[in-house]
Design a protein around this motif. Structure first.
Motif: not given
Length: 279
Positions: A244-269
């Motif tokens: 959640s800290d990382v998510a907010r640090s890169v512009g994602y207040p919603d950690p669930f949305l961040f995790s979804k986008m991270f997995k889309r780009v990086c292939g893993v959660s």
């Protein structure tokens, strides 16, 4: 002799630098060896050390020999082949970045004028050896970048008087990209979208996105997403930060949305990425 090629920059480094070295190599071609017709996704400079061959681009043919070279531009259909009697030996370097096109235009290298002659050959003859030497040295990535800039400086220095010089219109495009990249670097941790970046630069969003597509192979929105995920990967290596800290640090207040986008780009959660050993 088989071709040898070395990859240099990581994908995240390729996306951010003004001039990024992607790969380089050398080949002692067999008679009539050819490549294409086909497209490449980077700026690739070839320099002919010996022998002869033919380069085709934009419907034109260029017979070339020792001391000459040719440029392959992204998404440009090209074909090149070694002479059947005196096949060429060439070295190449693949580049990408905000300033690459502008620097090559300063050297007079464009889609309509993709070949060059090295009037002062030593910088061209030694740059591949310099890159190999850099691989073995501490700080080799910086030394390799220095070799690339030396090569680009030699190309600009060897350009004919009619080549595009600083201040010409193509430079404006690179200035727009640099300003947009600065907006992203300074604002990625906040709520920032493609429309905000375009407004800050003073350009239409569609036009700015097309500039990013031309320079990086991805539109503006994708570039911003990849930039954020690159920074997220760096932050995830810090065990004191939660996801959640990382998510907010890169512009994602919603950690669930961040995790979804991270997995889309990086292939893993994000959690799975954190368990991977550092490269």
């Amino acid at each position: 002799m088989p071709a040898e090629q070395f990859t240099h920059a990581s994908e995240e480094t390729r996306m951010q630098s003004e001039v990024s070295l992607l790969f380089y190599g050398r080949e002692d071609c067999a008679p009539a060896h050819c490549w294409g017709p086909g497209l490449r996704d980077a700026f690739i400079l070839h320099y002919i050390q010996s022998g002869r061959g033919l380069f085709r681009s934009e419907g034109r043919e260029y017979p070339l020999g020792p001391g000459q070279g040719f440029l392959i531009l992204p998404d440009t259909l090209v074909h090149y082949e070694a002479d059947p009697e005196d096949p060429w030996v060439y070295v190449w370097v693949g580049l990408r970045g905000l300033q690459v096109r502008a620097l090559l235009e300063r050297a007079g290298l464009t889609a309509g004028s993709p070949v060059y002659t090295a009037a002062d050959r030593p910088p061209f003859e030694r740059f591949y050896a310099g890159l190999l030497e850099a691989r073995e040295q501490p700080g080799g990535d910086l030394l390799a970048q220095a070799e690339v800039y030396r090569l680009l400086a030699a190309l600009v220095g060897a350009a004919p008087p009619t080549a595009v010089r600083p201040g010409a219109p193509p430079r404006a495009r690179e200035a727009h990209l640099s300003r947009a990249a600065a907006v992203i670097e300074n604002g990625y941790s906040r709520k920032l979208g493609a429309e905000d970046i375009a407004r800050a630069v003073g350009l239409d969003r569609t036009y700015l996105s097309s500039l990013f597509k031309d320079a990086y192979g991805v539109p503006l929105q994708t570039f911003l997403l990849q930039y954020r995920m690159r920074r997220a990967r760096e932050l995830l290596r810090n065990p004191s930060l939660s996801v959640s800290d990382v998510a907010r640090s890169v512009g994602y207040p919603d950690p669930f949305l961040f995790s979804k986008m991270f997995k889309r780009v990086c292939g893993v959660s994000p959690s799975a990425y954190r368990q991977q050993p550092e490269p």
